[in-house]
Enzyme design. Structure first.
Site, PDB file in Angstrom:
ATOM      1  N   GLN A  13       0.823  -1.221   0.000  1.00  0.00           N
ATOM      2  CA  GLN A  13       0.000   0.000   0.000  1.00  0.00           C
ATOM      3  C   GLN A  13       0.854   1.268   0.000  1.00  0.00           C
ATOM      4  OE1 GLN A  13      -3.551   1.134   2.811  1.00  0.00           O
ATOM      5  NE2 GLN A  13      -1.693   1.641   3.907  1.00  0.00           N
ATOM      6  N   ASP A  64      14.894  -9.453  -1.111  1.00  0.00           N
ATOM      7  CA  ASP A  64      14.343  -9.851   0.177  1.00  0.00           C
ATOM      8  C   ASP A  64      15.226  -9.264   1.262  1.00  0.00           C
ATOM      9  OD1 ASP A  64      12.416 -12.485   1.071  1.00  0.00           O
ATOM     10  OD2 ASP A  64      13.802 -11.668   2.562  1.00  0.00           O
ATOM     11  N   SER A  90       4.183  -7.176   8.315  1.00  0.00           N
ATOM     12  CA  SER A  90       3.502  -6.024   8.920  1.00  0.00           C
ATOM     13  C   SER A  90       2.255  -6.374   9.721  1.00  0.00           C
ATOM     14  CB  SER A  90       3.158  -5.014   7.827  1.00  0.00           C
ATOM     15  OG  SER A  90       2.237  -5.601   6.931  1.00  0.00           O
ATOM     16  N   THR A 132       6.484   2.624  13.794  1.00  0.00           N
ATOM     17  CA  THR A 132       5.048   2.396  14.003  1.00  0.00           C
ATOM     18  C   THR A 132       4.586   2.700  15.423  1.00  0.00           C
ATOM     19  OG1 THR A 132       3.476   0.570  14.300  1.00  0.00           O
ATOM     20  CG2 THR A 132       5.768  -0.034  14.244  1.00  0.00           C
ATOM     21  N   GLU A 134       2.861   0.837  17.044  1.00  0.00           N
ATOM     22  CA  GLU A 134       2.896  -0.420  17.811  1.00  0.00           C
ATOM     23  C   GLU A 134       4.113  -0.465  18.738  1.00  0.00           C
ATOM     24  OE1 GLU A 134       0.671  -3.126  18.002  1.00  0.00           O
ATOM     25  OE2 GLU A 134      -0.625  -1.625  17.104  1.00  0.00           O
ATOM     26  N   TYR A 156       6.141  -8.204  16.598  1.00  0.00           N
ATOM     27  CA  TYR A 156       6.181  -7.160  15.567  1.00  0.00           C
ATOM     28  C   TYR A 156       6.676  -5.841  16.161  1.00  0.00           C
ATOM     29  CZ  TYR A 156       4.456  -3.497  12.472  1.00  0.00           C
ATOM     30  OH  TYR A 156       4.369  -2.385  11.679  1.00  0.00           O
ATOM     31  N   LYS A 160      10.227  -3.868  15.434  1.00  0.00           N
ATOM     32  CA  LYS A 160      10.203  -2.501  14.901  1.00  0.00           C
ATOM     33  C   LYS A 160      10.941  -1.536  15.832  1.00  0.00           C
ATOM     34  CE  LYS A 160       7.854  -2.289  10.942  1.00  0.00           C
ATOM     35  NZ  LYS A 160       8.335  -1.559   9.752  1.00  0.00           N
ATOM     36  N   ARG A 191      -5.313  -1.244   0.915  1.00  0.00           N
ATOM     37  CA  ARG A 191      -4.921  -1.948   2.137  1.00  0.00           C
ATOM     38  C   ARG A 191      -5.131  -3.453   1.944  1.00  0.00           C
ATOM     39  NH1 ARG A 191      -1.946  -2.002   6.742  1.00  0.00           N
ATOM     40  NH2 ARG A 191      -2.976  -1.029   8.505  1.00  0.00           N
TER      41      ARG A 191
HETATM   42  N1  GDD Z   1      -6.778  -7.662  11.593  1.00  0.00           N
HETATM   43  C1  GDD Z   1      -7.909  -7.705  12.323  1.00  0.00           C
HETATM   44  N2  GDD Z   1      -8.889  -8.602  11.992  1.00  0.00           N
HETATM   45  N3  GDD Z   1      -8.044  -6.845  13.362  1.00  0.00           N
HETATM   46  C2  GDD Z   1      -9.203  -6.875  14.066  1.00  0.00           C
HETATM   47  C3  GDD Z   1     -10.251  -7.767  13.756  1.00  0.00           C
HETATM   48  C4  GDD Z   1     -10.074  -8.672  12.666  1.00  0.00           C
HETATM   49  O1  GDD Z   1     -10.946  -9.468  12.356  1.00  0.00           O
HETATM   50  N4  GDD Z   1     -11.269  -7.524  14.626  1.00  0.00           N
HETATM   51  C5  GDD Z   1     -10.878  -6.533  15.435  1.00  0.00           C
HETATM   52  N5  GDD Z   1      -9.636  -6.142  15.109  1.00  0.00           N
HETATM   53  C6  GDD Z   1      -8.867  -5.099  15.810  1.00  0.00           C
HETATM   54  C7  GDD Z   1      -7.471  -5.525  16.260  1.00  0.00           C
HETATM   55  O2  GDD Z   1      -7.540  -6.238  17.491  1.00  0.00           O
HETATM   56  C8  GDD Z   1      -6.800  -4.147  16.403  1.00  0.00           C
HETATM   57  O3  GDD Z   1      -7.123  -3.603  17.683  1.00  0.00           O
HETATM   58  C9  GDD Z   1      -7.479  -3.282  15.337  1.00  0.00           C
HETATM   59  O4  GDD Z   1      -8.628  -4.028  14.884  1.00  0.00           O
HETATM   60  C10 GDD Z   1      -6.603  -2.980  14.136  1.00  0.00           C
HETATM   61  O5  GDD Z   1      -6.032  -4.193  13.662  1.00  0.00           O
HETATM   62  P1  GDD Z   1      -5.246  -4.242  12.258  1.00  0.00           P
HETATM   63  O6  GDD Z   1      -6.065  -3.634  11.196  1.00  0.00           O
HETATM   64  O7  GDD Z   1      -4.785  -5.658  12.065  1.00  0.00           O
HETATM   65  O8  GDD Z   1      -4.021  -3.248  12.468  1.00  0.00           O
HETATM   66  P2  GDD Z   1      -2.959  -3.091  13.670  1.00  0.00           P
HETATM   67  O9  GDD Z   1      -3.355  -1.903  14.475  1.00  0.00           O
HETATM   68  O10 GDD Z   1      -2.761  -4.378  14.389  1.00  0.00           O
HETATM   69  O11 GDD Z   1      -1.600  -2.797  12.885  1.00  0.00           O
HETATM   70  C11 GDD Z   1      -1.541  -1.967  11.711  1.00  0.00           C
HETATM   71  O12 GDD Z   1      -1.199  -0.624  12.066  1.00  0.00           O
HETATM   72  C12 GDD Z   1       0.090  -0.465  12.668  1.00  0.00           C
HETATM   73  C13 GDD Z   1       0.276   1.008  12.996  1.00  0.00           C
HETATM   74  O13 GDD Z   1       0.433   1.776  11.838  1.00  0.00           O
HETATM   75  C14 GDD Z   1      -0.491  -2.573  10.781  1.00  0.00           C
HETATM   76  O14 GDD Z   1      -0.507  -1.867   9.563  1.00  0.00           O
HETATM   77  C15 GDD Z   1       0.889  -2.471  11.386  1.00  0.00           C
HETATM   78  O15 GDD Z   1       1.856  -2.930  10.428  1.00  0.00           O
HETATM   79  C16 GDD Z   1       1.171  -1.000  11.724  1.00  0.00           C
HETATM   80  O16 GDD Z   1       2.427  -0.883  12.332  1.00  0.00           O
END
Ligand code: GDD
Length: 343
Positions: A13, A64, A90, A132, A134, A156, A160, A191
């Protein structure tokens, strides 16, 4: 001097939005992409075609982050003036399944790229690291700034954090112009479908068209600070175009729950949704058909989050003149409409 960018993880993305921005600004763009059995360059196909028509340099290579010699050869051959390191495992939840791989790519991979840049990039080459929110994890307060102590909660986040510190060390020790962009969640129609926002819009579009029955989600009440990826790549570029290298939080400063994301996406898709039950038994029903369209599954649950991840981007606003152009409603509408059109 002509500007040459090298982007790792170019087919993702952020790689695709940044490629478009850099080509528009006259850069030569070189990108590294991991080989996979399925061809995965659809996000950059249009940019490649546009570059070809305009006679611009846009080259792609397989590579890679675990392969040092590949990174060395790439940097020797294209002599970048700017390097953007996006390549990463990621997915936070998947990092618990693949902790060693995540660490090798996200932490050691960044070190390999820095070493290659230090020895072989053009003099004065600038380096952007995709850091990030995170890394904050269980931070002591919310919102977080560049000065908030880190407390990552996943392989993760830990990997990072190593990358963040090694980038800072190369800046402080070798004088490399290297910046960490501490980015909060940033989304778009490009995304990946296993991140929650895209999973929601893609699944609702399929449900609306009768191709899928239900959308299975984890914690509905988790909050995120969601912005638009196109706005966030602009911030990265601004960072590398400052005289002094520094680290910046990039965020909207506003949070919404996963539930609110579902509700706004349903509204855009013309689906009425009513919630029933609690916790893992909660369901969302289509108010017109009475059918269950959202279910909560333990499979997607993550441990409870103590601190809300919300970023304060004051430094980026003041020093870079950056601010996001697309707000939460605009982002959900953009993603939902794109999926309704394409499914
Ligand atoms: N993936 C996912 N799937 N997340 C879920 C779901 C589901 O079915 N249901 C609820 N969630 C909640 C997760 O528990 C989390 O609190 C939130 O949705 C966001 O999850 P993700 O979209 O997987 O993103 P992330 O916050 O864990 O991480 C992303 O953002 C970070 C900050 O920019 C990723 O892009 C990371 O690589 C990045 O560092």
């Amino acid at each position: 001097m002509s500007k040459t960018a090298l982007i790792t993880g170019i087919a993702g993305q952020d790689g695709s939005y940044l490629t478009e921005l850099l080509l528009e600004n006259g850069y030569d763009v070189h990108g590294i992409d991991r080989r996979s059995s399925l061809f995965n360059r659809r996000r950059i196909e249009e940019a490649r075609e546009n570059a070809r028509r305009r006679g611009q340099v846009f080259e792609l290579y397989y590579g890679d982050m675990s392969d040092s010699s590949n990174l060395y050869r790439r940097i020797i051959s294209c002599k970048p003036t700017e390097i953007y390191n996006f390549a990463s495992q990621s997915h936070v939840a998947i990092s618990f399944e693949e902790p060693e791989h995540t660490t090798d790519v996200n932490a050691n991979g960044t070190l390999r790229l820095l070493e290659a840049a230090r020895h072989f990039a053009a003099d004065g080459c600038r380096f952007y690291q995709a850091s990030t929110s995170e890394m904050f994890g269980d931070a002591p307060h919310s919102p977080q700034t560049e000065n908030t102590p880190f407390h990552p909660r996943s392989p993760y986040g830990v990997a990072k954090l190593y990358a963040y510190w090694i980038v800072r060390n190369y800046r402080e020790h070798y004088g490399l112009h290297a910046c960490n962009g501490i980015l909060y969640n940033h989304e778009s129609p490009r995304r990946g479908e296993n991140f929650v926002t895209r999973k929601i819009t893609y699944s609702l579009a399929r449900i609306k068209k009768g191709l899928q029955d239900t959308l299975m989600l984890g914690n509905l009440d988790n909050r995120r600070d969601w912005g638009f990826a196109g706005d966030y790549v602009r911030a990265m570029w601004l960072m590398l175009n400052q005289d002094a290298a520094d680290d910046y939080v990039i965020a909207t400063g506003q949070t919404h729950t996963v539930r609110e994301f579902v509700e706004k996406a349903c509204e855009t898709a013309g689906i009425g949704i009513a919630w029933e039950g609690e916790g893992a038994g909660e369901k969302g029903r289509d108010t017109r058909t009475g059918k269950t369209i959202v279910e909560v599954s333990k499979k997607f649950f993550r441990p409870a989050e103590k601190t809300v991840l919300c970023g304060d981007a004051k430094k980026a606003r003041e020093k870079l003149g950056w601010k996001p152009e697309i707000d939460f409603d605009g982002l959900v509408e953009l993603m939902m409409k794109c999926d309704l059109d394409s499914v």
